[in-house]
Write a protein that holds these residues in place. Structure first.
Motif, PDB file in Angstrom:
ATOM      1  N   ARG A   2       0.831  -1.212   0.000  1.00 26.11           N
ATOM      2  CA  ARG A   2       0.000   0.000   0.000  1.00 26.11           C
ATOM      3  C   ARG A   2       0.863   1.259   0.000  1.00 26.11           C
ATOM      4  O   ARG A   2       0.428   2.307  -0.466  1.00 26.11           O
ATOM      5  CB  ARG A   2      -0.918  -0.018   1.209  1.00 26.11           C
ATOM      6  CG  ARG A   2      -1.996  -1.091   1.127  1.00 26.11           C
ATOM      7  CD  ARG A   2      -2.998  -0.992   2.252  1.00 26.11           C
ATOM      8  NE  ARG A   2      -3.902  -2.133   2.254  1.00 26.11           N
ATOM      9  CZ  ARG A   2      -4.993  -2.208   3.007  1.00 26.11           C
ATOM     10  NH1 ARG A   2      -5.300  -1.221   3.821  1.00 26.11           N
ATOM     11  NH2 ARG A   2      -5.762  -3.279   2.954  1.00 26.11           N
ATOM     12  N   LEU A   3       2.073   1.148   0.538  1.00 29.60           N
ATOM     13  CA  LEU A   3       2.978   2.292   0.488  1.00 29.60           C
ATOM     14  C   LEU A   3       3.383   2.615  -0.943  1.00 29.60           C
ATOM     15  O   LEU A   3       3.816   3.744  -1.221  1.00 29.60           O
ATOM     16  CB  LEU A   3       4.235   1.997   1.321  1.00 29.60           C
ATOM     17  CG  LEU A   3       4.035   1.929   2.845  1.00 29.60           C
ATOM     18  CD1 LEU A   3       5.346   1.549   3.512  1.00 29.60           C
ATOM     19  CD2 LEU A   3       3.541   3.267   3.389  1.00 29.60           C
ATOM     20  N   ARG A   4       3.246   1.634  -1.828  1.00 33.00           N
ATOM     21  CA  ARG A   4       3.610   1.885  -3.215  1.00 33.00           C
ATOM     22  C   ARG A   4       2.716   2.927  -3.862  1.00 33.00           C
ATOM     23  O   ARG A   4       3.147   3.647  -4.774  1.00 33.00           O
ATOM     24  CB  ARG A   4       3.519   0.564  -3.999  1.00 33.00           C
ATOM     25  CG  ARG A   4       4.448  -0.533  -3.517  1.00 33.00           C
ATOM     26  CD  ARG A   4       5.871  -0.259  -3.961  1.00 33.00           C
ATOM     27  NE  ARG A   4       5.952  -0.357  -5.396  1.00 33.00           N
ATOM     28  CZ  ARG A   4       6.123  -1.513  -6.041  1.00 33.00           C
ATOM     29  NH1 ARG A   4       6.235  -2.625  -5.356  1.00 33.00           N
ATOM     30  NH2 ARG A   4       6.192  -1.538  -7.353  1.00 33.00           N
ATOM     31  N   THR A   5       1.463   3.023  -3.407  1.00 32.61           N
ATOM     32  CA  THR A   5       0.547   4.003  -4.001  1.00 32.61           C
ATOM     33  C   THR A   5       0.999   5.432  -3.746  1.00 32.61           C
ATOM     34  O   THR A   5       1.154   6.212  -4.701  1.00 32.61           O
ATOM     35  CB  THR A   5      -0.873   3.772  -3.476  1.00 32.61           C
ATOM     36  OG1 THR A   5      -1.305   2.464  -3.850  1.00 32.61           O
ATOM     37  CG2 THR A   5      -1.833   4.797  -4.054  1.00 32.61           C
ATOM     38  N   PRO A   6       1.224   5.843  -2.488  1.00 38.56           N
ATOM     39  CA  PRO A   6       1.743   7.205  -2.304  1.00 38.56           C
ATOM     40  C   PRO A   6       3.137   7.382  -2.892  1.00 38.56           C
ATOM     41  O   PRO A   6       3.483   8.486  -3.331  1.00 38.56           O
ATOM     42  CB  PRO A   6       1.751   7.380  -0.782  1.00 38.56           C
ATOM     43  CG  PRO A   6       1.696   6.012  -0.225  1.00 38.56           C
ATOM     44  CD  PRO A   6       0.931   5.206  -1.198  1.00 38.56           C
ATOM     45  N   LEU A   7       3.940   6.303  -2.930  1.00 31.57           N
ATOM     46  CA  LEU A   7       5.249   6.420  -3.559  1.00 31.57           C
ATOM     47  C   LEU A   7       5.121   6.690  -5.052  1.00 31.57           C
ATOM     48  O   LEU A   7       5.883   7.473  -5.628  1.00 31.57           O
ATOM     49  CB  LEU A   7       6.066   5.150  -3.328  1.00 31.57           C
ATOM     50  CG  LEU A   7       6.705   4.987  -1.946  1.00 31.57           C
ATOM     51  CD1 LEU A   7       7.392   3.635  -1.833  1.00 31.57           C
ATOM     52  CD2 LEU A   7       7.707   6.097  -1.695  1.00 31.57           C
ATOM     53  N   THR A   8       4.147   6.043  -5.671  1.00 33.78           N
ATOM     54  CA  THR A   8       3.911   6.303  -7.092  1.00 33.78           C
ATOM     55  C   THR A   8       3.499   7.747  -7.310  1.00 33.78           C
ATOM     56  O   THR A   8       3.960   8.419  -8.254  1.00 33.78           O
ATOM     57  CB  THR A   8       2.828   5.356  -7.622  1.00 33.78           C
ATOM     58  OG1 THR A   8       3.257   4.005  -7.445  1.00 33.78           O
ATOM     59  CG2 THR A   8       2.561   5.600  -9.092  1.00 33.78           C
ATOM     60  N   ALA A   9       2.633   8.241  -6.420  1.00 34.14           N
ATOM     61  CA  ALA A   9       2.225   9.641  -6.534  1.00 34.14           C
ATOM     62  C   ALA A   9       3.417  10.581  -6.347  1.00 34.14           C
ATOM     63  O   ALA A   9       3.573  11.575  -7.086  1.00 34.14           O
ATOM     64  CB  ALA A   9       1.142   9.954  -5.504  1.00 34.14           C
ATOM     65  N   LEU A  10       4.266  10.289  -5.393  1.00 30.11           N
ATOM     66  CA  LEU A  10       5.454  11.106  -5.176  1.00 30.11           C
ATOM     67  C   LEU A  10       6.389  11.060  -6.381  1.00 30.11           C
ATOM     68  O   LEU A  10       6.984  12.082  -6.776  1.00 30.11           O
ATOM     69  CB  LEU A  10       6.196  10.629  -3.926  1.00 30.11           C
ATOM     70  CG  LEU A  10       5.553  10.949  -2.574  1.00 30.11           C
ATOM     71  CD1 LEU A  10       6.346  10.295  -1.447  1.00 30.11           C
ATOM     72  CD2 LEU A  10       5.485  12.457  -2.350  1.00 30.11           C
ATOM     73  N   ARG A  11       6.511   9.853  -6.962  1.00 33.56           N
ATOM     74  CA  ARG A  11       7.379   9.750  -8.133  1.00 33.56           C
ATOM     75  C   ARG A  11       6.838  10.546  -9.297  1.00 33.56           C
ATOM     76  O   ARG A  11       7.581  11.242 -10.009  1.00 33.56           O
ATOM     77  CB  ARG A  11       7.534   8.268  -8.528  1.00 33.56           C
ATOM     78  CG  ARG A  11       8.402   8.040  -9.752  1.00 33.56           C
ATOM     79  CD  ARG A  11       8.674   6.551  -9.946  1.00 33.56           C
ATOM     80  NE  ARG A  11       7.447   5.777 -10.050  1.00 33.56           N
ATOM     81  CZ  ARG A  11       6.742   5.672 -11.173  1.00 33.56           C
ATOM     82  NH1 ARG A  11       7.141   6.282 -12.270  1.00 33.56           N
ATOM     83  NH2 ARG A  11       5.648   4.947 -11.197  1.00 33.56           N
ATOM     84  N   LEU A  12       5.518  10.493  -9.497  1.00 32.45           N
ATOM     85  CA  LEU A  12       4.918  11.272 -10.584  1.00 32.45           C
ATOM     86  C   LEU A  12       5.060  12.772 -10.336  1.00 32.45           C
ATOM     87  O   LEU A  12       5.356  13.553 -11.259  1.00 32.45           O
ATOM     88  CB  LEU A  12       3.440  10.893 -10.735  1.00 32.45           C
ATOM     89  CG  LEU A  12       3.164   9.431 -11.148  1.00 32.45           C
ATOM     90  CD1 LEU A  12       1.671   9.162 -11.146  1.00 32.45           C
ATOM     91  CD2 LEU A  12       3.757   9.139 -12.518  1.00 32.45           C
ATOM     92  N   ASP A  13       4.855  13.174  -9.079  1.00 33.10           N
ATOM     93  CA  ASP A  13       5.019  14.598  -8.757  1.00 33.10           C
ATOM     94  C   ASP A  13       6.472  15.024  -8.920  1.00 33.10           C
ATOM     95  O   ASP A  13       6.767  16.142  -9.383  1.00 33.10           O
ATOM     96  CB  ASP A  13       4.555  14.863  -7.328  1.00 33.10           C
ATOM     97  CG  ASP A  13       3.043  14.730  -7.185  1.00 33.10           C
ATOM     98  OD1 ASP A  13       2.342  14.827  -8.218  1.00 33.10           O
ATOM     99  OD2 ASP A  13       2.566  14.526  -6.049  1.00 33.10           O
ATOM    100  N   ALA A  14       7.406  14.125  -8.536  1.00 27.57           N
ATOM    101  CA  ALA A  14       8.819  14.468  -8.687  1.00 27.57           C
ATOM    102  C   ALA A  14       9.197  14.607 -10.152  1.00 27.57           C
ATOM    103  O   ALA A  14       9.996  15.483 -10.534  1.00 27.57           O
ATOM    104  CB  ALA A  14       9.686  13.407  -8.015  1.00 27.57           C
ATOM    105  N   ASP A  15       8.591  13.774 -11.007  1.00 30.67           N
ATOM    106  CA  ASP A  15       8.865  13.898 -12.436  1.00 30.67           C
ATOM    107  C   ASP A  15       8.339  15.204 -12.997  1.00 30.67           C
ATOM    108  O   ASP A  15       8.885  15.754 -13.967  1.00 30.67           O
ATOM    109  CB  ASP A  15       8.235  12.718 -13.189  1.00 30.67           C
ATOM    110  CG  ASP A  15       8.939  11.401 -12.862  1.00 30.67           C
ATOM    111  OD1 ASP A  15      10.096  11.457 -12.413  1.00 30.67           O
ATOM    112  OD2 ASP A  15       8.310  10.336 -13.038  1.00 30.67           O
ATOM    113  N   ALA A  16       7.259  15.687 -12.381  1.00 34.22           N
ATOM    114  CA  ALA A  16       6.666  16.931 -12.882  1.00 34.22           C
ATOM    115  C   ALA A  16       7.400  18.165 -12.399  1.00 34.22           C
ATOM    116  O   ALA A  16       7.158  19.271 -12.909  1.00 34.22           O
ATOM    117  CB  ALA A  16       5.195  17.002 -12.459  1.00 34.22           C
TER     118      ALA A  16
END
Length: 422
Positions: free
Chosen positions: A210-224
């Protein structure tokens, strides 16, 4: 245990042997004494019969010589005139008898009589029999106790195996009821321990996933964010955290899962989670389509458990498909089943069979996401299907049993299907 039982058998057999030898020896001695006394009475009767006919000393001496007691020098006759014929010390047993002339004579038998010649032989045979019976008793006792010893050995070995080597080992004991009950109790404790450990591993794995979900969001935000030292540090931290979570998941042994109990509406849960994922799809330029029914879609899963399933499926889409790939999520209710389908326009699943096993994945991930979805579907009596979707990529279709529909679980429970491009 074998030495302890052997000592117990030795002491028990020795005690029984001593008791038998003492008892039987006493009976032999008593029997010999009784037989000697009977012989003495017979000798007295023989001499009395002669005295009833004659008082002649020579005749009396002949009668004494013909008796065993007289031959042994233990028999004497005291005639009325005071004459003593034979050997007598005046300390033996005196028997008064009538003579031919009506006077009284006394027959003396010295006591005790010596043991008969057969008594020592009998006692020796008895002692040898007891000595020979001791090893025989040990052999019979050991053969009788061998099943118990084997059962104890199996019990001890399996318990050691459960404790140190193989937690899946179970005891199969045939023996006394007490050992069978003990084995059953140990097996029950091992089963409970295994369930508790499986539950613990599953909880850690699911929480980590479940931690992967916020991590994915953080990764997408970091890419942006763009380029720069700050952006690089954020991306590096997110990547390191993602690797740590992956190691936690990969370190856990594959275990069977069961979704949390409860009830939720599939459409409501999907609508809530898509509020999060739609925003990220928009950031990546992904076409995102959500098709939800207006009618209730209740299933026997806790909202958090189903939310974890939705997050796992969508996280796989964002992780394994390129940006701008299309994404659709649909929920359909029909004939006591609620179907949740997630499709993408990516490359698809190369090995659907492997992807549905926890800890295995052909896409470089932990393989936990589809296993969580499979466990949730099977907890409702449903199935999971991995197919080629109409968008050209993968379609993950969960068939969930509707609440209170009382339908039989689908067989096989985790059916896999990979069809050609639609």
């Amino acid at each position: 245990m074998r030495r302890l039982l052997t000592r117990a058998l030795v002491w028990s057999a020795a005690l029984v042997g001593v008791l038998l030898v003492v008892g039987a020896g006493a009976l032999l001695v008593w029997s010999a004494a009784d037989r000697a006394a009977s012989d003495d009475r017979h000798d007295v009767t023989t001499v009395a019969a002669v005295l009833a006919v004659t008082n002649d000393p020579d005749a009396v001496r002949g009668a004494l010589a013909r008796t065993a007691a007289g031959t042994e020098g233990r028999l004497a006759v005291h005639l009325p005139d005071g004459t003593t014929i034979g050997v007598g010390q005046g300390t033996g047993r005196l028997t008064s008898v009538s003579t031919v002339d009506g006077s009284r004579a006394a027959v003396e038998v010295s006591s005790p009589a010596p043991p008969g010649p057969g008594l020592p032989l009998h006692l020796t045979v008895l002692l040898l029999s007891a000595l020979l019976a001791l090893p025989a008793a040990l052999l019979v006792g050991r053969r009788t106790l061998d099943p118990v010893l084997r059962a104890l050995r199996v019990l001890a070995d399996t318990a050691s195996e459960i404790a140190h080597r193989d937690g899946n080992a179970r005891i199969r004991v045939t023996g006394p009821p007490e050992l069978t009950a003990l084995a059953t109790a140990i097996n029950a404790a091992a089963d409970r321990t295994e369930r508790l450990l499986a539950k613990e591993r599953e909880m850690i794995a699911d929480v980590s996933h479940r931690l992967r979900t916020p991590l994915t969001a953080l990764r997408l935000d970091a890419d942006a964010i763009g380029e720069g030292p700050v952006a690089d540090r954020i991306r590096s931290a997110v990547t390191a955290l993602g690797h740590d979570v992956d190691r936690i998941i990969e370190s856990l042994h594959p275990v069977s899962t069961a979704a949390a109990t409860g009830t939720c509406d599939v459409a409501e849960v999907v609508k809530t989670r898509m509020g999060f994922w739609s925003a990220h799809a928009e950031d990546q330029g992904r076409p995102c389509e959500v098709d939800l029914p207006y009618e209730p879609t209740p299933v026997p899963l806790a909202p958090d458990a189903l939310g974890a399933v939705v997050d796992a499926l969508l996280e796989n889409v964002f992780r394994h498909t390129p940006p701008r790939s299309a994404l659709t999520v649909a929920v359909v209710r029909h004939a006591g089943w609620v179907t949740l389908a997630v499709e993408d326009g990516g490359p698809g699943v190369v090995d659907p069979e492997r992807a549905l096993h926890r800890g295995s994945s052909g896409g470089g991930s932990t393989g936990l996401g589809l296993d969580i979805a499979r466990a949730a579907a099977e907890a409702t009596g449903g199935t999971i299907h991995v197919e080629r979707g109409r968008l050209g990529g993968a379609r993950i279709r969960l068939r969930l049993g509707e609440s209170d529909s009382h339908h039989e679980p689908a067989v096989p429970r985790a059916w896999r299907l990979w069809r050609g491009r639609a």
